[in-house]
Design a protein around this motif. Structure first.
Motif, PDB file in Angstrom:
ATOM      1  N   TYR A 110       0.826  -1.165   0.053  1.00 58.29           N
ATOM      2  CA  TYR A 110       0.001   0.018  -0.054  1.00 58.29           C
ATOM      3  C   TYR A 110       0.923   1.138  -0.014  1.00 58.29           C
ATOM      4  CZ  TYR A 110      -4.516  -2.092   0.672  1.00 58.29           C
ATOM      5  OH  TYR A 110      -5.721  -2.617   0.089  1.00 58.29           O
ATOM      6  N   LYS A 111       1.898   1.174   0.687  1.00 57.29           N
ATOM      7  CA  LYS A 111       2.726   2.247   0.733  1.00 57.29           C
ATOM      8  C   LYS A 111       3.645   2.550  -0.447  1.00 57.29           C
ATOM      9  CE  LYS A 111       6.610   4.413   3.420  1.00 57.29           C
ATOM     10  NZ  LYS A 111       7.417   4.108   4.383  1.00 57.29           N
ATOM     11  N   ALA A 112       3.944   1.452  -1.332  1.00 57.78           N
ATOM     12  CA  ALA A 112       4.320   1.695  -2.598  1.00 57.78           C
ATOM     13  C   ALA A 112       2.988   2.200  -3.423  1.00 57.78           C
ATOM     14  CB  ALA A 112       4.643   0.485  -3.295  1.00 57.78           C
ATOM     15  N   HIS A 114       0.609   4.186  -2.935  1.00 60.91           N
ATOM     16  CA  HIS A 114       0.233   5.620  -2.534  1.00 60.91           C
ATOM     17  C   HIS A 114       1.158   6.436  -3.460  1.00 60.91           C
ATOM     18  CE1 HIS A 114      -2.836   5.892   0.205  1.00 60.91           C
ATOM     19  NE2 HIS A 114      -2.416   4.725   0.788  1.00 60.91           N
ATOM     20  N   GLN A 115       2.191   5.885  -3.853  1.00 62.22           N
ATOM     21  CA  GLN A 115       3.081   6.631  -4.723  1.00 62.22           C
ATOM     22  C   GLN A 115       2.769   6.805  -6.143  1.00 62.22           C
ATOM     23  OE1 GLN A 115       7.336   5.813  -3.951  1.00 62.22           O
ATOM     24  NE2 GLN A 115       6.842   4.859  -2.212  1.00 62.22           N
ATOM     25  N   LEU A 116       1.807   5.901  -6.727  1.00 59.42           N
ATOM     26  CA  LEU A 116       1.295   6.133  -7.862  1.00 59.42           C
ATOM     27  C   LEU A 116       0.348   7.057  -8.137  1.00 59.42           C
ATOM     28  CD1 LEU A 116       0.372   1.997  -8.198  1.00 59.42           C
ATOM     29  CD2 LEU A 116       2.271   3.406  -9.051  1.00 59.42           C
ATOM     30  N   ASN A 117       0.039   7.412  -9.603  1.00 56.67           N
ATOM     31  CA  ASN A 117      -1.040   8.449  -9.785  1.00 56.67           C
ATOM     32  C   ASN A 117      -2.502   7.905  -9.404  1.00 56.67           C
ATOM     33  OD1 ASN A 117      -2.169   7.417 -12.204  1.00 56.67           O
ATOM     34  ND2 ASN A 117      -0.488   8.202 -13.379  1.00 56.67           N
ATOM     35  N   ASP A 118      -3.498   8.593  -9.445  1.00 52.76           N
ATOM     36  CA  ASP A 118      -4.982   8.291  -9.049  1.00 52.76           C
ATOM     37  C   ASP A 118      -5.347   7.242 -10.129  1.00 52.76           C
ATOM     38  OD1 ASP A 118      -4.904  10.069  -7.508  1.00 52.76           O
ATOM     39  OD2 ASP A 118      -5.870  11.801  -8.843  1.00 52.76           O
ATOM     40  N   ILE A 119      -5.074   7.063 -11.417  1.00 50.27           N
ATOM     41  CA  ILE A 119      -5.589   6.060 -12.286  1.00 50.27           C
ATOM     42  C   ILE A 119      -4.929   4.698 -11.939  1.00 50.27           C
ATOM     43  CG2 ILE A 119      -5.931   5.425 -14.626  1.00 50.27           C
ATOM     44  CD1 ILE A 119      -7.725   8.003 -13.723  1.00 50.27           C
ATOM     45  N   GLU A 120      -3.692   4.766 -11.650  1.00 51.09           N
ATOM     46  CA  GLU A 120      -2.726   3.878 -11.595  1.00 51.09           C
ATOM     47  C   GLU A 120      -3.466   3.041 -10.256  1.00 51.09           C
ATOM     48  OE1 GLU A 120       1.514   5.067 -13.702  1.00 51.09           O
ATOM     49  OE2 GLU A 120       1.101   5.375 -11.530  1.00 51.09           O
ATOM     50  N   LYS A 121      -3.485   3.899  -9.329  1.00 50.13           N
ATOM     51  CA  LYS A 121      -4.135   3.327  -7.991  1.00 50.13           C
ATOM     52  C   LYS A 121      -5.309   2.592  -8.268  1.00 50.13           C
ATOM     53  CE  LYS A 121      -2.621   6.997  -4.677  1.00 50.13           C
ATOM     54  NZ  LYS A 121      -2.788   8.153  -3.855  1.00 50.13           N
ATOM     55  N   ALA A 122      -6.250   2.951  -8.983  1.00 47.44           N
ATOM     56  CA  ALA A 122      -7.634   2.424  -9.221  1.00 47.44           C
ATOM     57  C   ALA A 122      -7.219   1.058 -10.059  1.00 47.44           C
ATOM     58  CB  ALA A 122      -8.437   3.366 -10.183  1.00 47.44           C
ATOM     59  N   LEU A 123      -6.427   1.058 -10.914  1.00 46.36           N
ATOM     60  CA  LEU A 123      -6.222  -0.288 -11.830  1.00 46.36           C
ATOM     61  C   LEU A 123      -5.702  -1.454 -10.732  1.00 46.36           C
ATOM     62  CD1 LEU A 123      -4.686   1.452 -14.964  1.00 46.36           C
ATOM     63  CD2 LEU A 123      -6.657  -0.208 -14.953  1.00 46.36           C
ATOM     64  N   LYS A 155       2.774  -2.711 -12.941  1.00 47.23           N
ATOM     65  CA  LYS A 155       3.709  -3.789 -12.297  1.00 47.23           C
ATOM     66  C   LYS A 155       5.189  -3.446 -12.221  1.00 47.23           C
ATOM     67  CE  LYS A 155       0.526  -7.453 -13.245  1.00 47.23           C
ATOM     68  NZ  LYS A 155       0.353  -8.686 -14.222  1.00 47.23           N
ATOM     69  N   ASN A 156       5.633  -3.182 -13.340  1.00 46.63           N
ATOM     70  CA  ASN A 156       7.178  -2.856 -13.386  1.00 46.63           C
ATOM     71  C   ASN A 156       7.421  -1.370 -12.427  1.00 46.63           C
ATOM     72  OD1 ASN A 156       7.843  -4.891 -15.303  1.00 46.63           O
ATOM     73  ND2 ASN A 156       7.252  -3.439 -17.003  1.00 46.63           N
ATOM     74  N   LYS A 157       6.620  -0.635 -12.585  1.00 42.96           N
ATOM     75  CA  LYS A 157       6.689   0.543 -11.850  1.00 42.96           C
ATOM     76  C   LYS A 157       6.774   0.138 -10.337  1.00 42.96           C
ATOM     77  CE  LYS A 157       4.768   5.457 -11.357  1.00 42.96           C
ATOM     78  NZ  LYS A 157       4.018   6.180 -12.011  1.00 42.96           N
TER      79      LYS A 157
END
Length: 164
Positions: A110-112, A114-123, A155-157
């Motif tokens: 989850y900590k990782a 949280h570093q993603l953008n909004d759309i990436e989080k949703a996916l 996944k790579n990110k």
């Protein structure tokens, strides 16, 4: 008619409320913000419920409304969730206490995330919910191919974030 609509909504909401808790967990960092976002998503679901046609599963529709509400509020407030009062609804719902202990093993992930953008989080959220790419694409309003490509990039990110 209204009481029946309200009763159906409350039953479905109680049955699927963990979806909202999971969205809140993804987009908030503390108990108060979690509760505020939960309330706001519930309000938006109630406002939109009369227009729910049943073209998709209720849970898929609920994910879409919940994620869209969270993303919209997150972007508007720059990480501070503000809620609005909605006195037009008088229904009462039994609320399960949110138990964070079940998700402790996912804390690092989850900590990782949280570093993603909004759309990436949703996916990622939908992927972790074991949704297939068809349902992810329907929920996000993108093509199935686009969902697969985005998920592979995410996944790579995440690998890079988790293993610097």
């Amino acid at each position: 008619m209204k009481n029946e609509l309200e009763q159906n909504f409350v039953e479905l909401l109680e049955k699927h409320q963990n979806i909202i808790h999971k969205v809140c967990r993804l987009y908030t960092n503390n108990y108060d913000a979690h509760n505020d976002l939960f309330q706001e998503i519930t309000i938006q679901l109630w406002k939109a419920y009369p227009k729910f046609r049943g073209d998709s599963k209720f849970s898929t529709w609920m994910y879409r409304v919940g994620l869209n509400t969270a993303i919209t509020l997150y972007r508007k407030s720059k990480r501070t969730i503000n809620t609005q009062d909605y006195d037009g609804v008088a229904f009462k719902m039994k609320s399960e206490d949110y138990d964070d202990t079940e998700e402790q093993q996912l804390k690092i992930l989850y900590k990782a995330v949280h570093q993603l953008n909004d759309i990436e989080k949703a996916l990622v959220f939908l992927y972790l919910e074991d949704k297939d790419y068809r349902e992810i694409s329907e929920t996000m309003g993108i093509s199935e191919v686009n969902a697969r490509v985005k998920m592979n990039r995410i996944k790579n990110k995440l690998r890079t974030i988790l293993n610097p």
